[in-house]
Design an enzyme around this catalytic site. Sequence first.
Site, PDB file in Angstrom:
ATOM      1  N   LEU A 139       5.505  35.603 113.765  1.00 11.60           N
ATOM      2  CA  LEU A 139       5.510  35.726 112.336  1.00 11.60           C
ATOM      3  C   LEU A 139       4.730  37.065 111.820  1.00 11.60           C
ATOM      4  CD1 LEU A 139       5.592  32.199 111.212  1.00 11.60           C
ATOM      5  CD2 LEU A 139       7.301  33.436 111.970  1.00 11.60           C
ATOM      6  N   ASN A 148      -0.214  30.070 119.835  1.00 12.77           N
ATOM      7  CA  ASN A 148      -1.785  30.527 119.541  1.00 12.77           C
ATOM      8  C   ASN A 148      -2.381  30.769 118.253  1.00 12.77           C
ATOM      9  OD1 ASN A 148      -0.035  32.771 119.181  1.00 12.77           O
ATOM     10  ND2 ASN A 148      -1.825  34.306 119.760  1.00 12.77           N
ATOM     11  N   GLU A 149      -1.620  29.844 117.399  1.00  9.26           N
ATOM     12  CA  GLU A 149      -2.032  29.684 115.822  1.00  9.26           C
ATOM     13  C   GLU A 149      -3.477  29.642 115.635  1.00  9.26           C
ATOM     14  OE1 GLU A 149       1.039  28.970 116.905  1.00  9.26           O
ATOM     15  OE2 GLU A 149       2.419  29.446 115.648  1.00  9.26           O
ATOM     16  N   GLY A 167       5.147  32.866 116.449  1.00 12.22           N
ATOM     17  CA  GLY A 167       6.503  32.715 116.154  1.00 12.22           C
ATOM     18  C   GLY A 167       7.426  33.321 117.282  1.00 12.22           C
TER      19      GLY A 167
END
Lengths: 243, 243, 243
Positions: B49, B118-119, B94
Site C-alpha cells: 500500500l 510486516n505492518e 500489501g
Amino acid sequence: VKMRNPPVNSLSLEFLTELLISLEKLENDKTFRGIIITSDCPGIFSAGLDLLEMYGRDPAHYAEYWKAVQELWLRVYLSSLVVISAINGVSPAGGCLLSLSCDYRVLANNPKYAIGLNETLLGIIAPFWFKDMLVNTIGHRAAERALQLGLLFPPADALQVGIVDQVVPEDQVQSTSRSVMAQWLAIPDHARQLTKNLVRKPTADRLLQQRDADIQNFVRFISRDSIQKSLHVYLEKLKEKKG
Amino acid sequence: VKMRNPPVNSLSLEFLTELLISLEKLENDKTFRGIIITSDCPGIFSAGLDLLEMYGRDPAHYAEYWKAVQELWLRVYLSSLVVISAINGVSPAGGCLLSLSCDYRVLANNPKYAIGLNETLLGIIAPFWFKDMLVNTIGHRAAERALQLGLLFPPADALQVGIVDQVVPEDQVQSTSRSVMAQWLAIPDHARQLTKNLVRKPTADRLLQQRDADIQNFVRFISRDSIQKSLHVYLEKLKEKKG
Amino acid sequence: VKMRNPPVNSLSLEFLTELLISLEKLENDKTFRGIIITSDCPGIFSAGLDLLEMYGRDPAHYAEYWKAVQELWLRVYLSSLVVISAINGVSPAGGCLLSLSCDYRVLANNPKYAIGLNETLLGIIAPFWFKDMLVNTIGHRAAERALQLGLLFPPADALQVGIVDQVVPEDQVQSTSRSVMAQWLAIPDHARQLTKNLVRKPTADRLLQQRDADIQNFVRFISRDSIQKSLHVYLEKLKEKKG
C-alpha cells in the site's frame, strides 16, 4: 513470574488466585512490557488443574474453581504484555493450557518433560476452549488425534507437531526465553497489542459469550458419579505412587 | 499482467484503479483463462500500500483509498481466472497480500526477496482480512507469530512456513509460472471455478458483510494522531535512505 | 468391516444401504468398541460414489441417493466406535471421504494407491462438507490447491501432506491397523467418545443444519445438462477402458 506451589505447581484455587493477582499487577504496571512464566519446582512446570478441587466438593465450589480457571486463561491469553513460557518441566493438561496461552513456548530438552492435553487418560474431557487452543496451535487433525488419545509429547515430538516453538538444552531455557523476549519487545507495543487482540479475540469470544453455560457444564460433568469415581481411582493411584 | 508503477510498484490509488480496470477486462474477455501477476520493477514485486495515500489526507480520501484496496483484494481473490503470482522481488505488506490472494505463488530464490505482512514494524496493524488470508495460508499459530512480529520471510523460510508454494532460481520464475499455469488450465474451468468459490467464499463473505464498517475502522484508525505520527517518522526515514 | 461390492467397491445406493445397516448394528452392539474398514477388492479401497446413480435418473432418485451419502458420512464421522481405515487400494473422491471420516488412516505403500478428492477432474465439484473434511485434515491452503486441481496423492505425497497418518508395506496394513486400534482402545471409551464429539460436532452441524438444502443443491447441480454431459463423456471413457 516463577510459579511456586510445591510440590508440583498444581493449579489449586488458592494458587490460581495468587497468580491472577500477580498477573493483574504486572498488567497494570506500565514499567513491565513482558513476562516469562517458568517454574520453581524441579522437573515440573505445572501439573495442571488441581484434582482435589474437583473431587468430593459441592457444586458451588466447583463453580468457583472453574470461574478462576477461565479467568486465568483469559488473563494470560489476552494479556497486552508479551508472555513467554519457559517450560522447565513436565506440563500436562492445565499446565499445557497455560503454555498454549502464551505468545511463545521454549521447552527444555529433557525426555521426561512431556507436554499435552492428556485429559482422556484420567477419564475426563477437555472443555471446548482447551480444544480451540490446541487446534489453533497444532492444527485440526493433529489436535483431534492428540485430544482423543490424551497424547503427552516429549520434546522432539512436541517441536515437530508444533505444540512448542523451540526446544533447547535445559540450562539454556531461561536465556533463550530472554533472547526471544528481546525480539518481541523490539516491536512497537501498540501495534503488537492490537494485532494480538485481532488474532485472539474470536477464540476468546467463544468463551466470553458463554462463560456461565461453560461453568454449569463443568459443574454438571464433574458432579457425575462416574466422573467422581474416575477421579477417585486416579487419586488413589497417585497416593500409591507417592507412598 | 506486468505491474509497472516505478520505482517500487506501490499501490497508489491511481495504480490500484489501473490494475482493477485491467483485471476486470481480462476477467470478462473469454479468450483469457488465467493470468500471471509479476513485476516490471527490478527487485521489487510490490512495496504494498502507498503510505502517501494514508498520510496527511482527509477522511474522504482515506475512505476512497481503502475501498479500492478492498476492491482489488476481492477481484483477485474471487477471480474466476487462474491467478498465479510470479514473485520476482521483495513483497511486504500489501504486496504480500496481493500474492496471498492468488492461486499459486512462485518466488525467485534471492535472499533479498522477503515476503510477509510486516505492518507492526511500521506501527500499524493489518486488517482482519489480511489476517484471515495469512491464517488460511500458513495456519493459525504461524500467522499469529508472523503478524505480531511483522516477519518478512526470505525464500527458504517462506517455503518452509508455506507462505509461497515454490522457490526457483531467479531466471526460472516466469517459465515455472507458465508450467504451473498449464497444470491448472488442464482442469475443466467450470468445476475449478465453482470449487475455488466454494473454498474462498466464506473468507470473502466476512469482508463483504461489513465493507462499510471496515472502511470506517480504517479511516478512524489511520486518522489518529499517534498513527499519523508513526507514518511521518517512517516516511522521513525512507526519504533519508533515498537521500 | 470388509467392503465387498465388486469390482471396485463403488458406493451404489444398494451398497451404501448395506454398509449403513452393518455399521448401525456394530454401533449398537456393546461388544464392539472399534472397527477397521478395509476392502475385499484387490487394488481398490473404494472407487467412491457410483456415477451410475447420478446419471440419467430422475430427481427423486438423486435425492434419495444423496441422502444416503450424507447418512454414511454422518454415521462414520460421528461414530462412537474407534474407526480405522486400512486403505489397501486406490481411494478417489467418495472413497477418500470415507477414509477422511475415520479416526486414523493407514495406507499401503503401493505407488498405484493414490488418495484424494479428484471431483474437478470429472467436471463435478465436491460439496462443502467434503471440503470441510479435507481442510480439517490437511489445512486450508493444501486443501484449496488439492480440491481445485483434483489431486490424487500417491503414498509418499499422501503422508507428507497429511491426508493419511501412516504408510506401511502392503502386507502390514492389517496388522498395523490392529496395533493402532489397540492404542486407541487403551483410552477410556467414555472420555474418548465425548472428546471426539467435542471436536467433530461443529463440522457435522454445518451439514445437519442444512441437510435438505444440501440435497436440493445436489439434485439441481447433477440434473444440469452440462453435468450430465460431463458424466456421459466420463462413463463412455470408462467403458472404452474396460473394453
